[in-house]
Motif scaffolding. Structure first.
Motif, PDB file in Angstrom:
ATOM      1  N   ASP A  35      -5.922  -2.014  -4.839  1.00  0.00           N
ATOM      2  CA  ASP A  35      -5.331  -2.551  -3.612  1.00  0.00           C
ATOM      3  C   ASP A  35      -6.393  -3.392  -2.898  1.00  0.00           C
ATOM      4  O   ASP A  35      -7.292  -2.851  -2.261  1.00  0.00           O
ATOM      5  CB  ASP A  35      -4.860  -1.393  -2.733  1.00  0.00           C
ATOM      6  CG  ASP A  35      -3.893  -1.835  -1.640  1.00  0.00           C
ATOM      7  OD1 ASP A  35      -3.740  -3.057  -1.428  1.00  0.00           O
ATOM      8  OD2 ASP A  35      -3.290  -0.945  -0.990  1.00  0.00           O
ATOM      9  N   GLN A  79      -7.003   0.404  -0.528  1.00  0.00           N
ATOM     10  CA  GLN A  79      -7.372  -0.680   0.380  1.00  0.00           C
ATOM     11  C   GLN A  79      -8.451  -0.214   1.358  1.00  0.00           C
ATOM     12  O   GLN A  79      -9.402  -0.923   1.641  1.00  0.00           O
ATOM     13  CB  GLN A  79      -6.114  -1.118   1.142  1.00  0.00           C
ATOM     14  CG  GLN A  79      -6.307  -2.300   2.061  1.00  0.00           C
ATOM     15  CD  GLN A  79      -4.969  -2.768   2.634  1.00  0.00           C
ATOM     16  OE1 GLN A  79      -3.960  -2.062   2.557  1.00  0.00           O
ATOM     17  NE2 GLN A  79      -4.956  -3.952   3.204  1.00  0.00           N
ATOM     18  N   SER A  95       0.832  -1.212   0.000  1.00  0.00           N
ATOM     19  CA  SER A  95       0.000   0.000   0.000  1.00  0.00           C
ATOM     20  C   SER A  95       0.862   1.256   0.000  1.00  0.00           C
ATOM     21  O   SER A  95       0.465   2.287  -0.551  1.00  0.00           O
ATOM     22  CB  SER A  95      -0.944   0.010   1.200  1.00  0.00           C
ATOM     23  OG  SER A  95      -1.840  -1.074   1.126  1.00  0.00           O
ATOM     24  N   GLY A 132      -2.799  -2.251   6.592  1.00  0.00           N
ATOM     25  CA  GLY A 132      -4.200  -2.658   6.696  1.00  0.00           C
ATOM     26  C   GLY A 132      -4.376  -4.028   7.334  1.00  0.00           C
ATOM     27  O   GLY A 132      -5.182  -4.215   8.253  1.00  0.00           O
TER      28      GLY A 132
END
Ligand SMILES: Nc1ncnc2c1ncn2[C@@H]1O[C@H](COP(=O)(O)OP(=O)(O)OP(=O)(O)O)[C@@H](O)[C@H]1O
Ligand SMILES: [Mg+2]
Length: 500
Positions: free
Chosen positions: A164, A85, A43, A397
């Motif tokens: 993502d 994401q 990311s 994440g």
């Protein structure tokens, strides 16, 4: 000529080098898959490419020209589209407004509502979303929000599309549709960077793959000819001998949970189920088959229309999560953001939120006990961090998800409901999480595991309850486990009245 050439890309955060001299070349018309463990730097790469973050070193070229976006707007202008994401829609605005936020159609200076609705409807149709463009985003479920994010990235011209973990909340059917869209785009020369923890997706959609580990480039390869085991080894740096931990034979203990004729709404069929001590009960079904709603009603997060919930034979009367927790139930929801991760508190504090008595002495929170407990859990879950005093905001994440999961694992209740426990979690850590769930069952706890990942349920459960169109379509015992059988049940409610 390559669409994108990245060379020596480096990004440092205090205490960690998230990207360490990474090279990447993406060609027109290819789906270039980017994989790596939670915290590997994927990311961060996306944020640098999209202009949200500025790299500390390295160069990027787009169509051979230097590319140095200072803001996300610069990235957009250059034709770089991103599905991040973390969902980033504006909840108070309508779907249509979110879709065209940066280029609202105008006539004589005012927003042309009719044109906006028309364009929005086309985009929504493309991703297969049936809803009015005027719907406020806050009314959507997570899967729908994800589809809106994807639709948004498809609005307008794009040269490079970056996704993502776009499919984390999607059904196989929605994922299939997304792949069709990607194939159409790549056929027109668009380059795609695709990030996912689902290895089978990678083989289906990817042309080449780049693996990152600890911020470093490990390898770039053609996907054809690679095996899953090779990919895993590149990612994790070791072999994973087994995909799922061995399931030991366990005594089915006393009945912990009994749900009788529970109706989520007056219009939905009554649901009955039981969970015993030492049992891992899977809950399968398509997304939107009513699984999550049923779990929420059992837990008291939503008030059911009718029915009884008993824990150890005692009715849970007050329909409120707090009553459920007191009765010995805990619930990891699929919406991790709503679980109240406190981004500016340390990992340890976030993990102990549900289990304060265990880390308190004489009613006072013992910081060292909290740290010790969290350190143990963080190690088991392989949370990539600089220690449990680090703030959750600085985690990737997947690592944030592990913290939420850790909180509920630490809660020590008799019955644990977990909704999509390994979503967004890398292959190495998945195994550890499965092991932790099985350990809980070994210790006599009962588990209800909702998952869209059927192999996962088949891998760790003693029994699987299958939802279809808001009803329980059937149950399958471990001895009879068979993917096709579960899938047939999952679809059964939708086939009624359809001659096949
Ligand atoms: N704002 C930040 N401050 C400090 N460290 C950060 C920040 N953002 C990311 N990091 C760190 O950078 C590293 C890479 O994180 P990144 O989010 O790129 O991982 P990822 O590969 O996307 O993982 P995941 O699969 O979990 O999404 C991690 O160690 C993370 O803790
Ligand atoms: Mg990430």
């Amino acid at each position: 000529m390559a669409v994108l050439e990245v060379s020596g890309l480096t990004k440092r955060y205090p205490g960690v080098t998230a990207l360490d001299g990474v090279d990447l070349e993406v060609r027109p018309g290819e789906v270039h898959v980017l994989i790596g463990e939670n915290g590997a730097g994927k990311s961060t790469m996306v944020r640098c490419l999209s202009g949200i973050e500025r790299p500390d070193a390295g160069t990027m070229r787009l169509h051979g020209r230097p590319y140095r976006p200072d803001t996300a707007a610069d990235g957009l202008k250059a034709g770089v589209r991103v599905v991040h994401q973390e969902l980033a829609l504006l909840p108070n605005l309508s779907v249509a407004e979110n879709l065209f936020l940066h280029h609202l159609p105008r006539r004589a200076g005012v927003v042309d509502r009719a044109a906006l609705d028309r364009s929005a409807r086309n985009l929504l149709a493309e991703v297969g979303l049936e809803l009015s463009p005027r719907t406020p985003v806050e009314r959507l479920g997570i899967a729908q929000m994800q589809l809106v994010e994807i639709a948004k990235a498809l609005s307008g011209q794009c040269q490079l599309l970056i996704m993502d973990e776009p499919t984390a909340t999607l059904t196989p059917k929605e994922t299939g549709r997304l792949f069709e869209i990607l194939r159409r785009l790549t056929a027109n020369g668009v380059a795609v960077i695709y990030i996912s923890h689902h290895l089978e997706e990678i083989f289906e959609i990817g042309d080449r793959v780049t693996v990152l580990r600890n911020g470093q480039h490990v390898v770039t390869r053609e996907i054809a000819g690679l095996t899953t085991a090779e990919l895993v080894r590149f990612m994790v740096g070791r072999d994973l001998a087994h995909e799922y931990p061995p399931v030991r034979a366990r005594e089915r203990g006393e009945e912990l949970l009994r749900v009788t004729d529970l109706q989520v709404t007056p219009a939905t069929p009554p649901l009955s189920l039981t969970v015993h001590a030492g049992e891992v009960v899977g809950v399968a079904g398509l997304v939107n088959s009513g699984r999550t709603e049923a779990m929420r009603a059992i837990f008291g997060a939503d008030r059911p229309a009718a029915g009884r919930v008993e824990v150890r034979g005692r009715p849970v009367r007050s329909r409120h999560p707090r009553a459920a927790v007191r009765a010995g139930l805990s619930f990891l929801t699929e919406d991790r953001k709503a679980q109240g991760l406190v981004l500016d508190l340390p990992i340890a504090a976030n993990m102990s939120l549900a289990s304060l008595p265990a880390v308190s002495r004489f009613g006072l929170l013992s910081r060292s006990a909290e740290n010790r407990a969290a350190t143990r859990l963080a190690e088991k879950l392989r949370v990539a961090s600089q220690g449990v005093r680090q703030h959750v905001r600085a985690l990737s994440g997947g690592n944030q998800q592990k913290v939420v999961l850790g909180r509920w694992l630490a809660a020590d209740t008799d019955l644990l409901i977990v909704d999509e426990p390994t979503r967004g979690i890398d292959v190495g850590a998945r195994y550890e999480i499965h092991q932790l769930l099985l350990d809980l069952a070994d210790a006599g706890k009962g588990l209800l595991v909702v998952s869209s990942d059927l192999p996962e349920l088949l891998g760790i459960c003693d029994r699987i309850i299958v939802f279809s169109r808001n009803a329980i379509a059937g149950e399958v015992e471990r001895a009879d486990f068979d993917a096709e059988r579960v899938l047939n049940l999952a679809y059964s409610g939708y086939l009624k009245g359809v001659s096949v």
